[in-house]
Design a protein around this motif. Structure first.
Motif, PDB file in Angstrom:
ATOM      1  N   GLY A   1       0.811  -1.200   0.000  1.00 54.18           N
ATOM      2  CA  GLY A   1       0.000   0.000   0.000  1.00 54.18           C
ATOM      3  C   GLY A   1       0.851   1.258   0.000  1.00 54.18           C
ATOM      4  N   GLY A   2       1.936   1.222   0.782  1.00 54.22           N
ATOM      5  CA  GLY A   2       2.824   2.376   0.824  1.00 54.22           C
ATOM      6  C   GLY A   2       3.491   2.643  -0.509  1.00 54.22           C
ATOM      7  N   PHE A   3       3.967   1.570  -1.170  1.00 56.61           N
ATOM      8  CA  PHE A   3       4.615   1.739  -2.472  1.00 56.61           C
ATOM      9  C   PHE A   3       3.612   2.209  -3.525  1.00 56.61           C
ATOM     10  CE2 PHE A   3       7.349  -1.692  -0.552  1.00 56.61           C
ATOM     11  CZ  PHE A   3       8.450  -0.872  -0.341  1.00 56.61           C
ATOM     12  N   ILE A   4       2.382   1.643  -3.466  1.00 59.57           N
ATOM     13  CA  ILE A   4       1.362   2.056  -4.432  1.00 59.57           C
ATOM     14  C   ILE A   4       1.029   3.534  -4.264  1.00 59.57           C
ATOM     15  CG2 ILE A   4      -1.067   1.755  -5.078  1.00 59.57           C
ATOM     16  CD1 ILE A   4      -0.729  -1.230  -4.391  1.00 59.57           C
ATOM     17  N   GLN A   5       0.873   3.967  -2.981  1.00 64.83           N
ATOM     18  CA  GLN A   5       0.579   5.373  -2.728  1.00 64.83           C
ATOM     19  C   GLN A   5       1.699   6.270  -3.250  1.00 64.83           C
ATOM     20  OE1 GLN A   5      -2.116   7.160  -1.331  1.00 64.83           O
ATOM     21  NE2 GLN A   5      -0.863   8.821  -2.133  1.00 64.83           N
ATOM     22  N   THR A   6       2.947   5.829  -3.053  1.00 70.11           N
ATOM     23  CA  THR A   6       4.082   6.614  -3.536  1.00 70.11           C
ATOM     24  C   THR A   6       4.023   6.761  -5.053  1.00 70.11           C
ATOM     25  OG1 THR A   6       5.456   5.850  -1.699  1.00 70.11           O
ATOM     26  CG2 THR A   6       6.592   6.779  -3.611  1.00 70.11           C
ATOM     27  N   GLY A   7       3.729   5.636  -5.755  1.00 71.44           N
ATOM     28  CA  GLY A   7       3.654   5.679  -7.211  1.00 71.44           C
ATOM     29  C   GLY A   7       2.519   6.564  -7.697  1.00 71.44           C
ATOM     30  N   ILE A   8       1.360   6.441  -7.053  1.00 75.96           N
ATOM     31  CA  ILE A   8       0.208   7.249  -7.459  1.00 75.96           C
ATOM     32  C   ILE A   8       0.460   8.725  -7.174  1.00 75.96           C
ATOM     33  CG2 ILE A   8      -2.223   7.719  -6.937  1.00 75.96           C
ATOM     34  CD1 ILE A   8      -2.586   4.729  -6.454  1.00 75.96           C
ATOM     35  N   GLN A   9       1.078   8.997  -6.018  1.00 74.62           N
ATOM     36  CA  GLN A   9       1.357  10.380  -5.647  1.00 74.62           C
ATOM     37  C   GLN A   9       2.241  11.072  -6.689  1.00 74.62           C
ATOM     38  OE1 GLN A   9       0.037  11.817  -2.909  1.00 74.62           O
ATOM     39  NE2 GLN A   9       0.983  13.816  -3.279  1.00 74.62           N
ATOM     40  N   SER A  10       3.207  10.316  -7.201  1.00 79.57           N
ATOM     41  CA  SER A  10       4.151  10.915  -8.148  1.00 79.57           C
ATOM     42  C   SER A  10       3.627  10.948  -9.587  1.00 79.57           C
ATOM     43  CB  SER A  10       5.477  10.145  -8.115  1.00 79.57           C
ATOM     44  OG  SER A  10       5.277   8.797  -8.496  1.00 79.57           O
ATOM     45  N   SER A  11       2.703  10.053  -9.934  1.00 75.81           N
ATOM     46  CA  SER A  11       2.270   9.956 -11.332  1.00 75.81           C
ATOM     47  C   SER A  11       0.860  10.485 -11.590  1.00 75.81           C
ATOM     48  CB  SER A  11       2.343   8.498 -11.798  1.00 75.81           C
ATOM     49  OG  SER A  11       1.500   7.678 -11.015  1.00 75.81           O
ATOM     50  N   LEU A  12      -0.018  10.427 -10.589  1.00 73.51           N
ATOM     51  CA  LEU A  12      -1.415  10.816 -10.826  1.00 73.51           C
ATOM     52  C   LEU A  12      -1.871  12.034 -10.029  1.00 73.51           C
ATOM     53  CD1 LEU A  12      -3.216   7.322 -10.960  1.00 73.51           C
ATOM     54  CD2 LEU A  12      -2.665   8.843 -12.873  1.00 73.51           C
ATOM     55  N   ASP A  13      -1.043  12.518  -9.119  1.00 75.68           N
ATOM     56  CA  ASP A  13      -1.447  13.671  -8.311  1.00 75.68           C
ATOM     57  C   ASP A  13      -1.749  14.868  -9.211  1.00 75.68           C
ATOM     58  OD1 ASP A  13      -1.966  15.106  -5.973  1.00 75.68           O
ATOM     59  OD2 ASP A  13       0.071  15.903  -5.911  1.00 75.68           O
ATOM     60  N   GLY A  14      -2.989  15.339  -9.146  1.00 76.24           N
ATOM     61  CA  GLY A  14      -3.408  16.486  -9.937  1.00 76.24           C
ATOM     62  C   GLY A  14      -4.039  16.139 -11.269  1.00 76.24           C
ATOM     63  N   VAL A  15      -3.972  14.864 -11.684  1.00 77.75           N
ATOM     64  CA  VAL A  15      -4.577  14.455 -12.957  1.00 77.75           C
ATOM     65  C   VAL A  15      -6.091  14.606 -12.869  1.00 77.75           C
ATOM     66  CG1 VAL A  15      -4.961  12.534 -14.553  1.00 77.75           C
ATOM     67  CG2 VAL A  15      -2.693  12.879 -13.515  1.00 77.75           C
ATOM     68  N   HIS A  16      -6.692  15.276 -13.855  1.00 81.66           N
ATOM     69  CA  HIS A  16      -8.133  15.567 -13.884  1.00 81.66           C
ATOM     70  C   HIS A  16      -8.584  16.293 -12.611  1.00 81.66           C
ATOM     71  CE1 HIS A  16      -8.573  13.317 -17.557  1.00 81.66           C
ATOM     72  NE2 HIS A  16      -8.141  12.185 -16.985  1.00 81.66           N
ATOM     73  N   GLY A  17      -7.672  17.036 -12.013  1.00 88.20           N
ATOM     74  CA  GLY A  17      -8.007  17.838 -10.844  1.00 88.20           C
ATOM     75  C   GLY A  17      -8.150  17.064  -9.554  1.00 88.20           C
ATOM     76  N   LEU A  18      -7.724  15.808  -9.520  1.00 87.92           N
ATOM     77  CA  LEU A  18      -7.853  14.981  -8.315  1.00 87.92           C
ATOM     78  C   LEU A  18      -6.507  14.797  -7.640  1.00 87.92           C
ATOM     79  CD1 LEU A  18     -10.242  12.127  -9.570  1.00 87.92           C
ATOM     80  CD2 LEU A  18     -10.847  14.180  -8.252  1.00 87.92           C
ATOM     81  N   SER A  19      -6.514  14.856  -6.319  1.00 91.21           N
ATOM     82  CA  SER A  19      -5.291  14.613  -5.554  1.00 91.21           C
ATOM     83  C   SER A  19      -4.878  13.156  -5.672  1.00 91.21           C
ATOM     84  CB  SER A  19      -5.512  14.964  -4.076  1.00 91.21           C
ATOM     85  OG  SER A  19      -5.940  16.298  -3.939  1.00 91.21           O
ATOM     86  N   GLY A  20      -3.606  12.900  -5.418  1.00 97.21           N
ATOM     87  CA  GLY A  20      -3.100  11.536  -5.508  1.00 97.21           C
ATOM     88  C   GLY A  20      -3.801  10.568  -4.577  1.00 97.21           C
ATOM     89  N   TRP A  21      -4.133  11.041  -3.365  1.00 91.19           N
ATOM     90  CA  TRP A  21      -4.792  10.132  -2.411  1.00 91.19           C
ATOM     91  C   TRP A  21      -6.190   9.758  -2.873  1.00 91.19           C
ATOM     92  CZ3 TRP A  21      -9.334  11.540  -0.110  1.00 91.19           C
ATOM     93  CH2 TRP A  21      -9.657  12.900  -0.044  1.00 91.19           C
TER      94      TRP A  21
END
Length: 473
Positions: free
Chosen positions: A169-189
């Motif tokens: 879960g921690g690694f997935i969150q790290t990956g999402i935070q760096s790649s999807l944060d802000g995409v379509h106006g949504l935060s990584g979390w």
């Protein structure tokens, strides 16, 4: 019947076709249950991951609101335990399990749309209801299919899958935070919850099509008629009996030492897991006044706790199978671990290396999940299915009922970073666990002796009848 079953178990490895049967049920039972538990823990751990990855600030969390949300989830989880496990004795598991998977996957995705902590609180209650089916339900199913020499390892693999969910879960969150944060106006979390929910859909479809139910009800297309007969022969006849739910059944539950013995065992053992299950290391790092950890560090460093838990779980589960089911050894190991790690944190708090080492070592107590539920299944092997399902569900229900207020009293987020009261609570639980484990050893030894004596008396009576009949002839 008891003697015949013991004889079968003693020589069951040489039964033709049994190895093939085990490979089949391992493939389809463990794969589905482990995937379910993986996503269970992914959902639970990712709330803490999201909290330290921007959710706290974006939703304006205050005080101990995170702990309150965890408590609300626990309440839903508690309420669902007993009904879900009893449902498995009435409904086909290959229908019930996937339905619960779809429900919690949908609720996980809805979490991405919340705008305040109260919205998460409402969702997590119903999420707890749906997820309550997986842990106790799987242990009920495992006890129906596997013998005493096989059960620990399978329970360990299942438990390890949940810990893997916590770790990744921690690694997935790290990956999402760096790649999807802000995409379509949504935060990584927020993307984290969406992706977690989507993962559950193929798992539910897989379970609906291929989960084999129980030995007496299975219609799995990959099991031959001979394999189904063998699966039934591997379990005691009493295990397939379906007793009615009435006052007599309730009285039997509450007058049995099994219910009190194993429920209290898991209440105590469950609280020794508090170092890990309540994400104390992440909260300790987040609350450090003199050092600021990056989001990547906050998500990745605590994964070491789950990694230690996986190794410890698989080691002890395999060892106790090899030793003929001596699950009680884990109770003493956990007691020692809890006392030593808490003392390390209390006495060497200023040394961060010692504190990190203690939290990582404390992850080893996760071994109690697999071994203690396998122990319960072993002892209740000659009880009927509904009795076993109620005791297993009550174990986890009791532990979570205590944990609902225990974490607020000893491990609330606003107690970070020291958790002094929690350290002393851990020491007390560890001592109690060693004593209670000893008590169950004595009770099970007495029950085994009584069962052997009764079987011997029945055998002597049968011999006497045969001899008298022969003389008459």
């Amino acid at each position: 019947m008891f003697t015949q079953f013991k004889s079968y178990i003693k020589g069951h490895e040489s039964v033709p076709g049994e190895a093939k049967l085990l490979r089949k049920i391992d493939t389809f039972i463990l794969s589905f249950c482990c995937l379910c538990y993986f996503t269970n823990y992914l959902d639970r751990s990712n709330l803490s991951n999201a909290y330290v990855s921007g959710m706290k600030e974006e939703l304006n969390f205050k005080g101990n609101e995170l702990s309150l949300i965890n408590t609300v989830f626990t309440v839903g989880y508690i309420v669902g335990q007993l009904p879900s496990n009893l449902a498995l004795t009435y409904l086909r598991p290959h229908l019930f399990f996937p339905a619960m998977v779809i429900i919690w996957g949908s609720l996980t995705m809805i979490t991405a749309a919340v705008h305040n902590p109260q919205g998460i609180m409402a969702i997590r209650f119903f999420l707890g209801l749906a997820e309550s089916s997986t842990f106790v339900g799987t242990h009920y199913i495992l006890g129906a299919w596997y013998t005493e020499k096989e059960l620990g390892k399978r329970s360990g693999i299942f438990t390890a899958s949940g810990l893997a969910g916590t770790m990744f879960g921690g690694f997935i969150q790290t990956g999402i935070q760096s790649s999807l944060d802000g995409v379509h106006g949504l935060s990584g979390w927020r993307w984290l919850f969406i992706i977690d929910g989507l993962i559950t859909i193929p798992i539910a479809i897989y379970g609906f099509l291929l989960f084999p139910d129980t030995p007496t009800t299975t219609k799995a297309p990959y099991l031959t008629s001979e394999e189904r007969a063998m699966a039934i022969a591997r379990i005691p006849e009493s295990g397939s009996v379906k007793v009615p739910l009435n006052l007599t059944f309730a009285k039997r539950i509450f007058t049995s030492w099994h219910w009190y013995g194993f429920v209290i065992l898991w209440i105590i053992a469950g609280e020794t897991e508090s170092f890990s299950s309540n994400a104390l290391l992440a909260l300790y790092m987040k609350a450090q006044p003199a050092k600021t950890y990056t989001i990547s560090q906050l998500n990745n460093y605590p994964t070491g706790v789950a990694a230690v838990g996986i190794v410890s779980t698989l080691f002890w589960a395999t060892l106790t199978d090899f030793m003929g089911g001596k699950r009680y050894l884990v109770g003493y190991f956990i007691a020692i671990t809890g006392i030593v790690t808490s003392t390390m944190i209390l006495t060497r708090y200023e040394d961060k290396a010692v504190v990190f080492g203690a939290y990582y070592w404390a992850g080893a107590v996760y071994a109690c999940q697999a071994t203690f539920f396998a122990w319960c299944n072993d002892v209740l092997r000659f009880q009927d299915d509904r009795f076993r399902s109620v005791v297993i569900a009550s174990m986890n229900m009791g532990s979570n009922a205590v944990n609902a207020w225990w974490l607020l009293l000893f491990y609330s987020a606003n107690f970070a970073p020291r958790f002094t009261k929690g350290m002393w609570a851990m020491i007390g639980c560890s001592i109690a666990l060693a004593l209670w484990t000893t008590g169950i050893i004595l009770m099970t030894a007495r029950e085994e002796k009584n069962r052997d004596d009764q079987e011997l008396r029945v055998g002597d009576l049968d011999t006497k009848i045969i001899e008298e009949t022969a003389r008459e002839v």
